[in-house]
Design an enzyme around this catalytic site. Structure first.
Site, mmCIF file in Angstrom:
data_model
loop_
_atom_site.group_PDB
_atom_site.id
_atom_site.type_symbol
_atom_site.label_atom_id
_atom_site.label_comp_id
_atom_site.label_asym_id
_atom_site.label_seq_id
_atom_site.Cartn_x
_atom_site.Cartn_y
_atom_site.Cartn_z
ATOM 1 N N GLU A 110 41.841 88.053 50.381
ATOM 2 C CA GLU A 110 41.576 87.233 49.188
ATOM 3 C C GLU A 110 40.979 88.078 48.059
ATOM 4 O O GLU A 110 41.176 87.781 46.888
ATOM 5 C CB GLU A 110 40.616 86.079 49.524
ATOM 6 C CG GLU A 110 41.204 85.024 50.452
ATOM 7 C CD GLU A 110 41.927 83.900 49.703
ATOM 8 O OE1 GLU A 110 41.490 83.539 48.607
ATOM 9 O OE2 GLU A 110 42.935 83.393 50.237
ATOM 10 N N TYR A 146 38.515 78.621 54.689
ATOM 11 C CA TYR A 146 38.155 77.551 55.630
ATOM 12 C C TYR A 146 37.692 78.114 56.977
ATOM 13 O O TYR A 146 37.105 77.392 57.779
ATOM 14 C CB TYR A 146 39.383 76.672 55.930
ATOM 15 C CG TYR A 146 39.786 75.652 54.902
ATOM 16 C CD1 TYR A 146 39.244 75.621 53.621
ATOM 17 C CD2 TYR A 146 40.738 74.682 55.229
ATOM 18 C CE1 TYR A 146 39.668 74.668 52.699
ATOM 19 C CE2 TYR A 146 41.143 73.719 54.322
ATOM 20 C CZ TYR A 146 40.615 73.720 53.054
ATOM 21 O OH TYR A 146 41.028 72.767 52.158
ATOM 22 N N GLY A 147 38.039 79.383 57.226
ATOM 23 C CA GLY A 147 37.952 79.963 58.569
ATOM 24 C C GLY A 147 36.615 79.835 59.274
ATOM 25 O O GLY A 147 36.568 79.729 60.491
ATOM 26 N N ASP A 181 47.858 75.228 52.157
ATOM 27 C CA ASP A 181 46.972 76.230 52.786
ATOM 28 C C ASP A 181 45.618 76.169 52.084
ATOM 29 O O ASP A 181 45.508 75.677 50.957
ATOM 30 C CB ASP A 181 47.560 77.647 52.657
ATOM 31 C CG ASP A 181 46.681 78.691 53.357
ATOM 32 O OD1 ASP A 181 46.231 78.435 54.499
ATOM 33 O OD2 ASP A 181 46.415 79.754 52.764
ATOM 34 N N SER A 182 44.599 76.716 52.764
ATOM 35 C CA SER A 182 43.285 76.800 52.132
ATOM 36 C C SER A 182 43.352 77.651 50.866
ATOM 37 O O SER A 182 42.534 77.481 49.966
ATOM 38 C CB SER A 182 42.293 77.420 53.118
ATOM 39 O OG SER A 182 42.743 78.710 53.486
ATOM 40 N N HIS A 206 47.304 84.510 56.391
ATOM 41 C CA HIS A 206 46.952 85.622 55.502
ATOM 42 C C HIS A 206 47.335 86.982 56.104
ATOM 43 O O HIS A 206 47.460 87.968 55.376
ATOM 44 C CB HIS A 206 45.445 85.660 55.249
ATOM 45 C CG HIS A 206 44.960 84.679 54.242
ATOM 46 N ND1 HIS A 206 44.985 83.327 54.436
ATOM 47 C CD2 HIS A 206 44.402 84.870 53.008
ATOM 48 C CE1 HIS A 206 44.471 82.723 53.381
ATOM 49 N NE2 HIS A 206 44.120 83.630 52.496
ATOM 50 N N CYS A 213 48.597 76.671 57.472
ATOM 51 C CA CYS A 213 47.255 77.214 57.658
ATOM 52 C C CYS A 213 46.880 76.951 59.116
ATOM 53 O O CYS A 213 46.891 75.805 59.560
ATOM 54 C CB CYS A 213 46.295 76.487 56.713
ATOM 55 S SG CYS A 213 44.561 76.924 56.952
ATOM 56 N N ASN A 214 46.586 78.018 59.828
ATOM 57 C CA ASN A 214 46.253 77.855 61.250
ATOM 58 C C ASN A 214 44.934 77.130 61.433
ATOM 59 O O ASN A 214 44.774 76.349 62.374
ATOM 60 C CB ASN A 214 46.160 79.224 61.925
ATOM 61 C CG ASN A 214 47.528 79.852 62.098
ATOM 62 O OD1 ASN A 214 48.146 79.699 63.139
ATOM 63 N ND2 ASN A 214 48.011 80.532 61.083
ATOM 64 N N THR A 215 43.983 77.404 60.552
ATOM 65 C CA THR A 215 42.662 76.790 60.698
ATOM 66 C C THR A 215 42.792 75.275 60.561
ATOM 67 O O THR A 215 42.224 74.510 61.353
ATOM 68 C CB THR A 215 41.699 77.377 59.639
ATOM 69 O OG1 THR A 215 41.795 78.808 59.688
ATOM 70 C CG2 THR A 215 40.273 76.957 59.891
HETATM 71 N N1 DGL Z 1 45.379 80.999 56.020
HETATM 72 C C1 DGL Z 1 44.465 80.319 56.873
HETATM 73 C C2 DGL Z 1 44.949 80.339 58.319
HETATM 74 O O1 DGL Z 1 46.129 80.482 58.574
HETATM 75 C C3 DGL Z 1 43.022 80.766 56.912
HETATM 76 C C4 DGL Z 1 42.350 81.177 55.732
HETATM 77 C C5 DGL Z 1 40.950 80.674 55.647
HETATM 78 O O2 DGL Z 1 40.041 81.150 56.353
HETATM 79 O O3 DGL Z 1 40.780 79.809 54.806
HETATM 80 O O4 DGL Z 1 44.145 80.174 59.201
#
Ligand code: DGL
Length: 275
Positions: A160, A44-45, A12-13, A196, A75-77
């Protein structure tokens, strides 16, 4: 890169993927896991497609170099912006026997089953929402659903920065829930499309109408991994089974350990790793 057995990589990020790893370990405790959080470069979003792809590829390579044959992008992003390119362009060049899986497909395969109204809401980072990955994938499995999306750019920073229990968090949570529900009052199922967001689930439920089901991904992804390993015995054989779990972070490890427990449900001891 090894053809021997090794841990399952979970990436994950930052911390969010720990909510997924926690559920995976509950369902599949026999395997070894290596978690990598790219905390030094999170979130990362809001980053560009190219940047998320480059960062994700570096992290996936690190996990391969550490002996993982199978990596889950928790991580979805990254799943939205990097997974397809890594699967189609990079893996065939690197080593065609390695595998990278994401979290969007397992979620969209099931989500339509939860909805009676066929109006589904998706909450995610700006990058995930802009990628249109959720509507595209949901329509593959459930062509008759209507998908309504809302980007929540403040939610990951609230988590965070450990501000998710504060009154300030309520303002941003209510704002985005209201924006989503204004798109269709018929929404009866909401996907938490960011790993998150399970930390915000109580507040999210507080501002949603009570009849709306909230889907968080941990259990769905764990179930899907179990089924994947059953259907792919050649990959299953390459996953080592001593029940261990190690944590790597690209940022400060003491800081990681301090926050990680919130996401993972118990204390962890991570190691810093330079990319
Ligand atoms: N946990 C990451 C997700 O599922 C996103 C967090 C981020 O913005 O880095 O998208």
């Amino acid at each position: 890169m090894s053809e021997k057995s090794g841990p399952i990589g979970v990436f994950d990020s930052g911390y969010g993927g720990l909510t997924v790893l926690k559920k995976i370990r509950q369902q599949l405790p026999q395997y070894d896991y290596l978690y990598l959080g790219d905390n030094a470069r999170a979130p990362y979003g809001n980053r560009s497609f190219e940047t998320v792809y480059q960062y994700t590829l570096e992290c996936v390579n690190l996990l391969f170099n550490r002996g993982c044959s199978l990596v889950i992008l928790a991580c979805n992003t990254s799943s939205a912006k990097a997974l397809r390119t890594i699967q189609q362009k990079d893996l065939p060049q690197l080593n065609a026997s390695l595998r990278v899986l994401g979290v969007i497909r397992p979620t969209t395969e099931l989500a339509g089953n939860y909805s009676t109204s066929k109006h589904i809401g998706v909450l995610g980072t700006a990058g995930t929402i802009a990628s249109q990955s959720y509507p595209v994938e949901l329509h593959k499995f459930f062509p008759d659903v209507q998908v309504f999306q809302e980007a929540c750019p403040m939610w990951v920073p609230l988590v965070e920065n450990n501000e998710f229990n504060s009154i300030g968090a309520d303002y941003f949570i209510k704002k985005h829930i209201d924006n989503l529900m204004q798109q269709s009052p018929l929404i009866d199922t909401v996907i938490l499309g960011c790993t998150h967001y399970p930390l915000l689930i109580e507040k999210i439920k507080k501002y949603l109408p009570p009849q709306v089901s909230v889907l968080s991904q941990g259990e769905i992804v764990a179930q899907s991994l179990r089924s994947y390993l059953y259907r792919h015995p050649e990959m299953e054989a390459r996953c080592s089974k001593k029940g261990t779990c190690e944590f790597l972070t690209t940022d400060d490890s003491e800081n990681f350990d301090l926050h990680a427990a919130l996401f993972f449900g118990k204390s962890v001891q991570s190691k810093h790793i330079a990319l």
